[in-house]
Structure formats: C-alpha cells, structure tokens
Design an enzyme around this catalytic site. Structure first.
Site: not given
Length: 680
Positions: A469-470, A473, A476
């Site tokens: 999940h992290e 990010h 991105h």
C-alpha cells in the site's frame, strides 16, 4: 556568523538532505531566514511593474519558497519519524510562524489582484491543461482562504489558523506520549499462553531493553496486534484493549478531549468566516465527492449493503466464541482473537504459518520486482547518502534505460521517537524548471515486527499488504512527471490519492506475484499453492465487519465536520456514540474513545476525508479488474496507468484521468464483488 546549512543548496549527492550534519538548533533560525527569503520572492512578484502574466505571477508564485519547503519537509517528516522533546518544542514555535506566512500570502491584496488579473484573462492566454489547472488552483487558494474578506475578518482568520496549527501538533504529541508510556509488564510466562514464539521473543527483548525481567507488551502495533490476536488470557487482552482505546481519554495532562472540541469549533468557525456552511463543505469543494451530501449518501449506500453481512458475521463469531469458550457476550477485546481462531478453522489458515514466507527483505524485493515488471523500474540500495536513523534503507531508482528516477527512503521498525501507523512522504518533489526535470526524494515509514536474536523480521500478511500500500503511494511520487511542484506526485484530490496505494495491494493476493517473492526464510521453498488458495479464499473473511468498521470511521469524521454546530457538542464520547449508532456491533466500552486518538482527522490531513479509503476502493477494484482482464503484469495496462494516473499528479480532474486510463467511469460492482457483498 556561521552560515546555516539549511538555508543553502545542499552540496550532496543527488541533492539529498544532509541529515547527519543538521543539529536541532539549526531549525528555528533556518525557518526564520527561509520565511524572510520567501517573503522577498513574494514582494518581487507583487511589486513587478510589468503587467501580470502567467509566467511572472502564477508560475513565479509556484516556484517561490523552494528552500522553505525543503526545510519544512525535513523538519516535519522527522517530527513524525524521529522526534524528541526538543523537536516537538521547536514544532510548537515554528507552526504558528508558517501559518502566519501562509496567511501573509493568501491575504496579500496586491498579490491577489495580480493573480485575479491573470485568472480573469485566462480565455485569451492559450494555456496548456496543466497551466490552466495551476491557475485555477492558485486563484482558489486565495479566494477559498480569505482573500476577499474585509481586514478585520482576515485578522480573525490568521488567529484561527495559528491556533489550529498548535492544537493539531499537541494532539499528535499526546497520542505519541500515551503510546510510549504504557507497558503491560508480564512476569508469569503462563500469561503469554497462545502467543507465537517470535511475539514472545519480541516482548522479552523489549523488557531487556527496559532493563526489566519477564516480558513487556506495548501499544505499538507489532506488539499490540499479536497479543490481541493470539493471547488466551482474556483479562490481559481486556486490560491492553482498554489502554489502547483510551489514548487521549484519561482526564490527565495528555487528554485530548478539549483539544478535539476546540479543533472542530475552530474549523467550523473558519469555514463560516469563508462563507461555507461547514468545514466539510469547505474541504469537499476540492474533492471528487464535491459536497457532504454525496459523501454521506456514498457511505450510507455502502452501509446498507455491508450491514446485513456484518451482522451475520458477528452473529457467527459470537456463536463460535460461545461454543469454544462459553463467552456469553463478545467484547471488543475478543474480536481479533476469535476471528483468528475461526479463520483457522474455516480456512486452516494461520498468520503464523504464513509469516515464514514473508521475510521483510523478501517482501521488499517482491515489491521491487512487481514495480519492475509493471513500470520497468530498478532499485539499487546505496549507502553514500545520509540517513536520519540507522534503520533507514536508501535506494537509487532508475528506469529500464538507466535514467535516474528518484531517491527512495524506507523506514520499517517502531521506536520511541516515531508515531504509529504507516505513511508515505516526500523530502523533495519532482518538477521541471529551466528545461531540467528535477527528480523527487520519496520515503515510506512503517511500524513492522522487528527482527529478534533468532529470527529475521517476518511480516504478517496484513503487514505485507501495508508495505505494498505505502509503496503504491511511493510510486505515485517517484513516477511524477509534471512541470509544477504543487501539482506533482501525490498532490491530487484526497479521495483520489488512495487509488495507486490501494490498487497495488491486489498483487499480494495473486499467485503469479506471490511466487516471485514469497519464499520460506529458512528453506527457500516457494509458498505452497494451497496457502495461496487459502489466502484468496480468506480475503473476504469478515469483510462485512471490516467494511462496517471503515464506514463507521468515515461517518464519525463527517459527524464532526458536517453535522450539528460544534458549539452544541459538550461531550466527545457522547457525540461519538451517536455517530457510531448505526454501525455498532460490539457493546460500548465506557472507558474508551476513538476520537481522542483519531490522528487521521485531527493531526493528519483527512478531516472530512476519511471516506476516501472506501471511495478509492471503488476505483482500485475497478482498475484491477482491467489488469485481470489483460493479465496482472500487462505492459499495456501498466503503461496506461503510469501515463494517465501515476505521472500526472494533480494536473487534471481525477475522473478525467481515470476515464482516460480505464475508458469509462468506475463501476462500484467491482468492489462489492471483490468484497463478497454481492454474488458474481
């Protein structure tokens, strides 16, 4: 007088932060100097005698204050990941200065006149899409933050913003102090019954570090979660749960109740001052959802679909606990324990059986392989740049042609100076200036199970999905490719920012991905197919209850920020109980309160935005359907995702970007199917 290194360009490799050379006494003077320098840049823009243009006003404004931004990112990132009393004291002094400076810009009449002149003439300017977005964002930055207010109201806004910045910091400091001060000291080994060996070893190690006999369980997640999940001693589970759930709710010097009430009152007052009905109306104007009504409808629609499933699951779990141990009423401190037991019974799946296949180093390598197969990225661990702590790992990221893409910091283990949870952050954004594409410095921070004397760090499956999940990010941020820093990377609407992170979690459940990195830390055996099948089968286990929990947090957030006037709220606990009424499964615990440690909305940036997690789940389930249709490592779908989502930052409306990637608007059915809430 010696020059302050923070006020000069860093003469370091890749222009990274010189952590080892920064002393705490550098910060305050550096901030003051950088604020003065940034003010001078603003004066240059404001006093320019030439006609206002996009270049000399809007663009100049976006690139101003670069050094101040760098200092802020270093300081506040360390205040979250490696803080101490002195840094917290400086934060309390610096935050009002930054708030004042921010208001000096947005309430500067002459500067606003120039911005407005460009905005009013935008049709004639022949701007690119990104330039149009920047112009809109700059204009709204003024108009939405008081530029049109009379002088006395501007002063009132300044006072509110100063106070809010202090209260938010104090809230976070109290939560961290509560987390750090509590310990469950166990001296009788029988009280550890059911606890896995590595959790016992970790508890022993913690006790030794504190120079005590026996074992110590803390409120840090890698210590707290295994105890709540596996410890047979119900009385001790209750004791720990009460401590965890009462952070900031003990009527002592770390109590957050008054702070919560003050924050919501000030946010409401600020919104009213700016002409908005509520804080949520103000915030959501700049989100995909647009208004509180849309959010409330979205959450209630999900609630309607999830609640029957959640109630059925809760009934099953309660009956199971009664059959197994004669538990008459299932309490909050029983949930994780009996859910794990039931999961083992239904799927023959135990996190302890999975953990040997998820050695931290292997999972890191796995996420790198996935990023390589999808986006052609290479990760090389480097040791020639500064770190802020020995635990931090540092990487140089390049593309398939060897071009430098990003610096990546990864910080995985809990410690006293680090707040709980997991997050991604930026030490330096990406932007293009004077023809040069200045690449970003990205960091992820987690709190995972530490290695012990006999075992490496072995992750629970939940920790594996957290890392992915992290890292989503982080991608991105790393793959950002925009001109302007304020539109780069994760600078997007908050209900869109969770798409890259949540979509990447899907690879954790796919055989084709797991076989690349899930190998037994001792034997090297690839995770057996039957375990992968069980992971997939159990993915929707208690999903109704999980969904209800997330909805409850979203509704609590909205109740604080879009409901009744905060002036009429006198009890944090009573207000929270009312907000939770329709989502409640377990009996209430009088000693506990969620709001007083709800850092997402009272310290982080998620106020009126917690619904974003479920909102983005709709996007991510729909996006991953596309990958599954074409193959989870489809180069063409990955290229579309990179070109239309990951690299674009906030340059266009998120729905426009999403539709360009997907070819259509997202369908909520994909989420409901994946969650098992509707049949395929």
């Amino acid at each position: 007088m010696t020059k302050n290194l923070l006020n000069n360009s860093f003469k370091t490799k890749y222009n990274t932060a010189p952590f080892s050379k920064i002393e705490n006494n550098h910060y305050l003077p550096a901030f003051k100097q950088a604020i003065n320098d940034a003010k001078a840049e603003i004066d240059t823009i404001t006093n320019n005698e030439a006609e206002p243009t996009f270049s000399n006003t809007i663009e100049a404004l976006d690139f101003s204050g670069d050094q101040l931004s760098r200092i802020s990112s270093i300081f506040f990132n360390l205040n979250s990941a490696e803080t101490n009393d002195e840094i917290q004291r400086i934060a309390q002094e610096v935050s009002p200065l930054l708030s004042e400076f921010s208001n000096d810009i947005t309430l500067n009449e002459d500067l606003f006149k120039r911005v407005k002149a460009v905005y009013d003439n935008k049709e004639a300017l022949n701007l690119t899409t990104e330039q149009q977005t920047l112009l809109d964002k700059k204009y709204k930055g003024f108009s939405r933050n008081g530029a049109n207010l009379p002088e006395d109201k501007k002063q009132e806004l300044r006072e509110i913003d100063k106070e809010l910045s202090k209260l938010s910091l104090k809230f976070g400091e109290n939560v961290l102090a509560e987390t750090n001060k509590y310990e469950l000291h166990i001296t009788n080994e029988a009280d550890l019954g059911g606890l896995p060996e590595n959790a016992k070893e970790d508890a022993k190690q913690t006790a030794e570090q504190k120079e005590k006999d026996g074992w110590i369980i803390t409120l840090q997640h890698p210590s707290y979660v295994p105890f709540m999940t596996y410890a047979k001693n119900r009385a001790l589970r209750k004791k720990l749960a009460l401590a965890f759930g009462s952070k900031g709710f003990n009527n002592d010097d770390l109590d957050n109740q008054e702070i919560v009430l003050n924050i919501v009152k000030l946010r409401h007052k600020r919104a009213n001052l700016l002409g908005y009905k509520t804080h949520a109306n103000f915030v959501l104007e700049e989100r995909m959802a647009k208004n509180p009504e849309t959010v409330t409808t979205f959450l209630n629609d999900l609630l309607e679909k999830a609640k029957p499933a959640a109630e059925k699951e809760f009934k099953t779990l309660s009956a199971f606990a009664k059959d197994l141990d004669g538990i008459e009423t299932l309490q909050k401190w029983d949930g994780a324990y009996y859910a794990e037991k039931l999961k083992q019974k239904l799927f023959d799946l135990d996190d302890e059986k999975l953990k040997p296949y998820f050695k931290l180093e292997n999972v890191i390598n796995g996420v790198f392989i996935v990023a390589n197969k999808l986006f052609g990225l290479q990760f090389e661990e480097i040791n020639d740049i500064d770190k802020y702590h020995d635990d931090v790992l540092t990487y140089k990221v390049t593309d398939c042609d060897g071009n430098y893409i990003s610096i990546f910091y990864a910080d995985f283990f809990p410690r006293a100076g680090k707040r709980g949870g997991a997050w991604m952050t930026v030490y330096k954004p990406q932007f293009i200036k004077d023809g040069e594409n200045d690449r970003p410095h990205i960091s992820i921070v987690c709190n995972f199970t530490k290695p012990t004397k006999t075992k490496p760090s072995l992750l629970t499956f939940n920790e594996v999905t957290t890392l992915f999940h992290e890292f989503g990010h982080a991608l991105h941020g790393m793959l950002a490719n925009t001109t302007y820093p304020s539109l780069s990377g994760t600078s997007v609407f908050w209900d869109f920012v969770e798409l890259p992170s949540q979509v990447l979690e899907n690879w954790c459940y796919e055989q084709e991905a797991l076989e690349l990195f899930a190998t037994h830390y001792e034997t090297g055996e690839v995770i057996p197919m039957d375990l992968i099948a069980k992971i997939k089968a159990s993915a929707t286990f208690n999903e109704g209850m999980q969904t209800l929990r997330q909805i409850s947090f979203g509704l609590l957030d909205m109740s604080w920020h879009s409901g009744e006037s905060p002036e009429s709220i006198s009890s944090v606990k009573a207000h929270e109980s009312k907000a939770f009424k329709n989502t409640k499964l377990y009996p209430d615990v009088a000693e506990n309160c969620m709001s007083t440690s709800f850092s997402h909305i009272f310290q982080g940036g998620y106020s009126s935005g917690y619904y974003s997690y479920k909102w983005a789940e709709v996007l991510d389930a729909d996006a991953f359907e596309y990958f599954k249709e074409e193959g989870i490592f489809s180069k063409s779908v990955a290229a579309k995702f990179k070109d239309n989502v990951l690299s674009q930052g906030g340059t266009e409306d998120p729905m426009t970007l999403y539709k360009r990637f997907r070819g259509k608007e997202p369908q909520p059915e994909a989420l409901l199917k994946r969650a098992g809430l509707i049949k395929e």
